[in-house]
Design an enzyme around this catalytic site. Structure first.
Site, PDB file in Angstrom:
ATOM      1  N   PRO A 227       0.843  -1.206   0.000  1.00 49.45           N
ATOM      2  CA  PRO A 227       0.000   0.000   0.000  1.00 49.45           C
ATOM      3  C   PRO A 227       0.875   1.252   0.000  1.00 49.45           C
ATOM      4  O   PRO A 227       1.424   1.635   1.032  1.00 49.45           O
ATOM      5  CB  PRO A 227      -0.828  -0.126   1.286  1.00 49.45           C
ATOM      6  CG  PRO A 227      -0.203  -1.196   2.084  1.00 49.45           C
ATOM      7  CD  PRO A 227       0.826  -1.918   1.285  1.00 49.45           C
ATOM      8  N   ASP A 404       5.758   2.476   2.404  1.00 45.98           N
ATOM      9  CA  ASP A 404       4.847   1.357   2.644  1.00 45.98           C
ATOM     10  C   ASP A 404       3.997   1.712   3.874  1.00 45.98           C
ATOM     11  O   ASP A 404       4.515   1.770   4.992  1.00 45.98           O
ATOM     12  CB  ASP A 404       5.693   0.093   2.890  1.00 45.98           C
ATOM     13  CG  ASP A 404       4.855  -1.169   3.002  1.00 45.98           C
ATOM     14  OD1 ASP A 404       3.675  -1.058   3.401  1.00 45.98           O
ATOM     15  OD2 ASP A 404       5.398  -2.252   2.699  1.00 45.98           O
ATOM     16  N   HIS A 405       2.718   1.931   3.631  1.00 45.39           N
ATOM     17  CA  HIS A 405       1.855   2.416   4.714  1.00 45.39           C
ATOM     18  C   HIS A 405       1.619   1.353   5.790  1.00 45.39           C
ATOM     19  O   HIS A 405       1.102   1.647   6.866  1.00 45.39           O
ATOM     20  CB  HIS A 405       0.518   2.889   4.128  1.00 45.39           C
ATOM     21  CG  HIS A 405      -0.154   3.945   4.950  1.00 45.39           C
ATOM     22  ND1 HIS A 405       0.108   4.126   6.286  1.00 45.39           N
ATOM     23  CD2 HIS A 405      -1.055   4.898   4.618  1.00 45.39           C
ATOM     24  CE1 HIS A 405      -0.622   5.126   6.740  1.00 45.39           C
ATOM     25  NE2 HIS A 405      -1.342   5.617   5.752  1.00 45.39           N
ATOM     26  N   ARG A 406       2.017   0.121   5.524  1.00 44.02           N
ATOM     27  CA  ARG A 406       1.857  -0.920   6.555  1.00 44.02           C
ATOM     28  C   ARG A 406       2.815  -0.704   7.709  1.00 44.02           C
ATOM     29  O   ARG A 406       2.555  -1.122   8.832  1.00 44.02           O
ATOM     30  CB  ARG A 406       2.100  -2.318   5.951  1.00 44.02           C
ATOM     31  CG  ARG A 406       1.028  -2.745   4.962  1.00 44.02           C
ATOM     32  CD  ARG A 406       1.405  -4.038   4.279  1.00 44.02           C
ATOM     33  NE  ARG A 406       2.656  -3.920   3.522  1.00 44.02           N
ATOM     34  CZ  ARG A 406       3.206  -4.917   2.854  1.00 44.02           C
ATOM     35  NH1 ARG A 406       2.636  -6.100   2.864  1.00 44.02           N
ATOM     36  NH2 ARG A 406       4.318  -4.737   2.174  1.00 44.02           N
ATOM     37  N   ILE A 408       4.963   2.444   7.787  1.00 48.58           N
ATOM     38  CA  ILE A 408       5.230   3.875   8.002  1.00 48.58           C
ATOM     39  C   ILE A 408       3.918   4.662   7.901  1.00 48.58           C
ATOM     40  O   ILE A 408       3.170   4.508   6.924  1.00 48.58           O
ATOM     41  CB  ILE A 408       6.244   4.397   6.962  1.00 48.58           C
ATOM     42  CG1 ILE A 408       7.582   3.674   7.131  1.00 48.58           C
ATOM     43  CG2 ILE A 408       6.422   5.904   7.075  1.00 48.58           C
ATOM     44  CD1 ILE A 408       8.487   3.729   5.937  1.00 48.58           C
TER      45      ILE A 408
END
Ligand code: CAO
Length: 434
Positions: A227, A404-406, A408
């Site tokens: 993501p 990577d929104h998982r 950060i």
């Protein structure tokens, strides 16, 4: 000859099955015909379903036998006494069906038997499905399936003689959804156009360069599994540029050519030290593990005639800016001449992709998996910036940080950019690292 003898032995008779007295049901619509000509039926097997404004009802068979002629179809309106179908009966057949019915009514003696019966029922139901014959279910269950848009004939009933109950409909829906999502995961849908490119003019089909082919798998995997979010920002590099362009060789006095990218590498390393989650990998997400890296190997995207390559500047924290500048030139030449070891494309901390030497400002870089962030750098431009109420001409560097929104969050990424801007700005100690 034997068949003739059989026929002679059986006495055949036709029986009519009519709509019985079913109370308020008058001139009601037939919504399902559950049997067809030639099909054997037993007493209580559902024959048709009729539906009034209030409810629906199945009309069951009142005789054993073989359907000889169905007299109504879906959409017909019926009332008490209307003929549904005729059933052909032989004495022998009647006897057999009766015996079979009695046997099935007997309770199963033990667990094995119950399972056996269930298996037979399932098989019978599968055969029934293949033969496009109707399924057995109550009107309530049929209505339930209809409301959910499910074809009841596709469902395998779990009850005795394959009768379908509400749970079977629910299970059918959830297994269909699971199957569909499994397929989506396994194979993204390929869009096939009804036209080909050559329908619109002359074309030429070429082989995709090997490097692009290899990279495409990584890029597609990264884009579809991570993501991505990209934060855009601008760093004021006026002082950095003044310093960089003022550098001269201490022996010859000539201008020292050091690329801005070398400064950016050094500034990035300082930010990575402060924000270690940007120097991590989460390739073992199923087990909830994050790999934190204690090294600083910065990847650099290099544009080559063969495609994009990403060699690493290893241990950039221990190298001077001028050393990094020279190494950047060496590794990009090695990539362009295909003289670089494959291993150099792996094991990075974070990647920088710079379009600064070409042009453009902001973009959305794709993370170089298994890294978790990538810094896109655009072309620095002189701009009028309002500082303490006064416009000043400053050199601004566009930054596009994808992460990577998982692992950060947006706020952390904004703080990272602030730190990076600080490191590239006037107060930074990069001058010491030259
Ligand atoms: N802003 C303004 N000018 C810049 C700049 C920036 N951000 N970055 C570099 N420049 C200038 C340099 O100073 C140099 O100018 P001079 O010739 O006057 O010294 C000129 O642009 C050319 O620089 P360069 O591109 O040769 O060198 P580099 O160190 O900046 O870049 C490399 C090296 C390997 C990154 C580059 O050659 C390259 O391949 N870039 C493309 C990367 C790419 O394709 N990224 C996209 C990936 S996503 O598809």
């Amino acid at each position: 000859m034997a068949a003739n003898q059989c026929q002679l032995n059986y006495k055949m008779s036709d029986k009519e099955i009519k709509v019985p007295n079913i109370g308020e049901f008058k001139d009601v619509e037939v919504i399902e015909v559950l049997v067809s000509n030639g099909q054997p039926v037993s007493i209580n097997d559902p024959l048709i379903t009729i539906e009034s404004d209030k409810s629906s009802v199945e009309i069951p068979a009142s005789f054993n036998g073989k359907v000889k002629s169905v007299k109504i179809k879906v959409g017909d309106r019926v009332s008490e006494g209307d003929l549904i179908l005729t059933v052909e009966q032989s004495e022998e057949e009647e006897k057999n069906i009766e015996q079979k019915t009695i046997k099935e009514e007997e309770p199963a003696a033990n667990k094995d038997q119950v399972e056996k019966v269930a298996k037979i029922n399932q098989t019978q139901n599968l055969i029934k499905k293949d033969n496009s014959e109707a399924s057995s279910a109550s009107p309530k269950v049929r209505k339930f399936a209809r409301e959910l848009g499910v074809n009841i004939n596709e469902i395998i009933g779990s009850e005795r003689r394959g009768r379908i109950v509400e749970d079977d409909v629910k299970n059918f829906i959830s297994s269909t959804i699971n199957k569909a999502s499994d397929k989506t995961e396994a194979q993204p849908k390929k869009i096939v156009s009804e036209f080909s490119h050559s329908d619109f003019g002359e074309i030429e089909v070429k082989d995709m360069p090997r490097v692009k082919k290899l990279a495409s798998t990584y890029l597609a995997n990264s884009w579809t599994t991570i993501p991505h979010v990209t934060n855009h920002d601008e760093a004021d590099i006026t002082e950095m540029e003044d310093f960089r362009t003022s550098l001269t060789d201490m022996y010859t006095g000539e201008r020292k050519k050091i690329t801005p990218l070398a400064f950016i590498v050094k500034a990035l390393v300082a930010s990575l030290k402060k924000f270690p989650s940007f120097n991590s990998s989460i390739d073992d997400i199923e087990n909830g593990k994050i790999t934190m890296k204690n090294y600083f190997h910065v990847g650099i995207a290099v544009d080559t005639p063969h495609g994009l390559m990403v060699p690493k500047i290893r241990n950039a924290d221990n190298k001077s800016i001028s050393y990094i500048s020279n190494e950047l030139k060496t590794v990009s030449d090695q990539c362009r001449n295909l003289k670089i070891d494959k291993k150099e494309f792996f094991g990075g901390s974070m990647t920088i992709t710079s379009l600064g030497g070409i042009g453009g400002s902001f973009f959305t870089p794709i993370i170089n998996y298994p890294e978790v962030a990538i810094l896109g750098v655009g072309k620095a431009q002189k701009k009028q910036i309002l500082i303490n109420g006064k416009f000043e001409t400053r050199t601004m560097l566009p930054l596009s940080l994808s992460y990577d929104h998982r692992i950060i969050d947006g706020a952390e990424a904004a703080r990272f950019n602030n730190d990076l801007k600080e490191n590239l700005g006037k107060n930074f100690a990069y001058k010491l690292a030259i």
